[in-house]
Design a protein around this motif. Sequence first.
Motif, PDB file in Angstrom:
ATOM      1  N   ARG A 108       0.822  -1.215   0.000  1.00 39.41           N
ATOM      2  CA  ARG A 108       0.000   0.000   0.000  1.00 39.41           C
ATOM      3  C   ARG A 108       0.856   1.264   0.000  1.00 39.41           C
ATOM      4  O   ARG A 108       0.415   2.317  -0.488  1.00 39.41           O
ATOM      5  N   GLN A 109       2.068   1.157   0.528  1.00 44.87           N
ATOM      6  CA  GLN A 109       2.972   2.298   0.544  1.00 44.87           C
ATOM      7  C   GLN A 109       3.264   2.790  -0.871  1.00 44.87           C
ATOM      8  O   GLN A 109       3.506   3.981  -1.092  1.00 44.87           O
ATOM      9  N   TYR A 110       3.211   1.903  -1.831  1.00 42.19           N
ATOM     10  CA  TYR A 110       3.595   2.242  -3.211  1.00 42.19           C
ATOM     11  C   TYR A 110       2.394   2.350  -4.156  1.00 42.19           C
ATOM     12  O   TYR A 110       2.516   2.907  -5.245  1.00 42.19           O
ATOM     13  N   LEU A 111       1.236   1.831  -3.715  1.00 43.61           N
ATOM     14  CA  LEU A 111       0.071   1.800  -4.598  1.00 43.61           C
ATOM     15  C   LEU A 111      -1.007   2.808  -4.229  1.00 43.61           C
ATOM     16  O   LEU A 111      -1.779   3.212  -5.098  1.00 43.61           O
ATOM     17  N   ARG A 112      -1.078   3.206  -2.964  1.00 38.32           N
ATOM     18  CA  ARG A 112      -2.171   4.080  -2.536  1.00 38.32           C
ATOM     19  C   ARG A 112      -1.904   5.531  -2.943  1.00 38.32           C
ATOM     20  O   ARG A 112      -0.786   6.036  -2.802  1.00 38.32           O
ATOM     21  N   PRO A 113      -2.926   6.212  -3.453  1.00 38.95           N
ATOM     22  CA  PRO A 113      -2.740   7.584  -3.965  1.00 38.95           C
ATOM     23  C   PRO A 113      -2.444   8.611  -2.874  1.00 38.95           C
ATOM     24  O   PRO A 113      -1.863   9.667  -3.169  1.00 38.95           O
ATOM     25  N   GLU A 114      -2.862   8.339  -1.617  1.00 40.57           N
ATOM     26  CA  GLU A 114      -2.647   9.346  -0.572  1.00 40.57           C
ATOM     27  C   GLU A 114      -1.197   9.439  -0.113  1.00 40.57           C
ATOM     28  O   GLU A 114      -0.822  10.373   0.597  1.00 40.57           O
ATOM     29  N   VAL A 115      -0.361   8.459  -0.512  1.00 40.97           N
ATOM     30  CA  VAL A 115       1.055   8.509  -0.151  1.00 40.97           C
ATOM     31  C   VAL A 115       1.772   9.465  -1.103  1.00 40.97           C
ATOM     32  O   VAL A 115       1.702   9.286  -2.332  1.00 40.97           O
ATOM     33  N   GLU A 119       7.645  10.424  -1.018  1.00 42.90           N
ATOM     34  CA  GLU A 119       7.744   9.391   0.005  1.00 42.90           C
ATOM     35  C   GLU A 119       7.825   8.005  -0.635  1.00 42.90           C
ATOM     36  O   GLU A 119       8.580   7.139  -0.185  1.00 42.90           O
ATOM     37  N   LYS A 120       7.041   7.810  -1.697  1.00 47.60           N
ATOM     38  CA  LYS A 120       7.101   6.541  -2.429  1.00 47.60           C
ATOM     39  C   LYS A 120       8.498   6.321  -3.016  1.00 47.60           C
ATOM     40  O   LYS A 120       9.057   5.222  -2.916  1.00 47.60           O
ATOM     41  N   LEU A 121       9.056   7.383  -3.608  1.00 50.17           N
ATOM     42  CA  LEU A 121      10.380   7.269  -4.216  1.00 50.17           C
ATOM     43  C   LEU A 121      11.449   6.992  -3.157  1.00 50.17           C
ATOM     44  O   LEU A 121      12.347   6.162  -3.371  1.00 50.17           O
TER      45      LEU A 121
END
Length: 236
Positions: A108-115, A119-121
């Motif tokens: 979810r850290q990499y797929l959820r739009p609210e992240v 932060e994903k990178l």
Amino acid sequence: MHPDHELRPRYFLSSPFLLSSVALSGIALSLLAAAVMSADTAAVLLHENGPVEVASAVLHFVVAIVAAGIWFRRGGLAGLIALGALLLGVRELDWHHAFTTYGLFNLRQYLRPEVPVMEKLASASVILLIGTMLLVLLRKSRARIRELMVQRQPAFYGAIVLALYLPALKILDAIPRWFKEAGSVLPETAMKYARALEEINEMWLPVLVLLFLLQLYLPSRAGQRYAEPSYLGAHR
């Protein structure tokens, strides 16, 4: 000191049943602790980020430092052990969740739009770094792993124990959550035993890893050094 006395630790480490015996001792200790502790005492000692969990993390970091020191001097599997112990210590303190929305190892850290994208990178970069280090260390350790398997050295059996011990701890950690997701809760006594088995054996894990490290690098018999197999000389 008499030579026989000097050899006793080596013969102790040469037992293929060393880690399995110590692992069973940890399970017995956990059950005994759960039997004598009150529910209130267990709640204080065994809760998340409690004294036992912090002690587990500290022991993992100690093992990581020892293993890293051995690896810098002698190479071999110690580098892989150091990285693994470091990651286990970080996990015990929940640092993989502390600076992220869902955790470094959660999809979810990499797929959820609210992240946030940055932060994903950043999370992906850390995962890439860890993965690269693991692959490099595994590649450098292939010959040693093959030697352990072919020669059935004591550390080979220790590795099997660790390979079984780690997922067992993961299952124990998940049991309360499984009950909660099923709309139920564990009875207080069952929860106390489950937490004791999980937390105390997690604290026991770095002890097992340290013994595994000693089996790899200390002489087990006079004149026999598992730490310096024949292939190491060719890479020096």
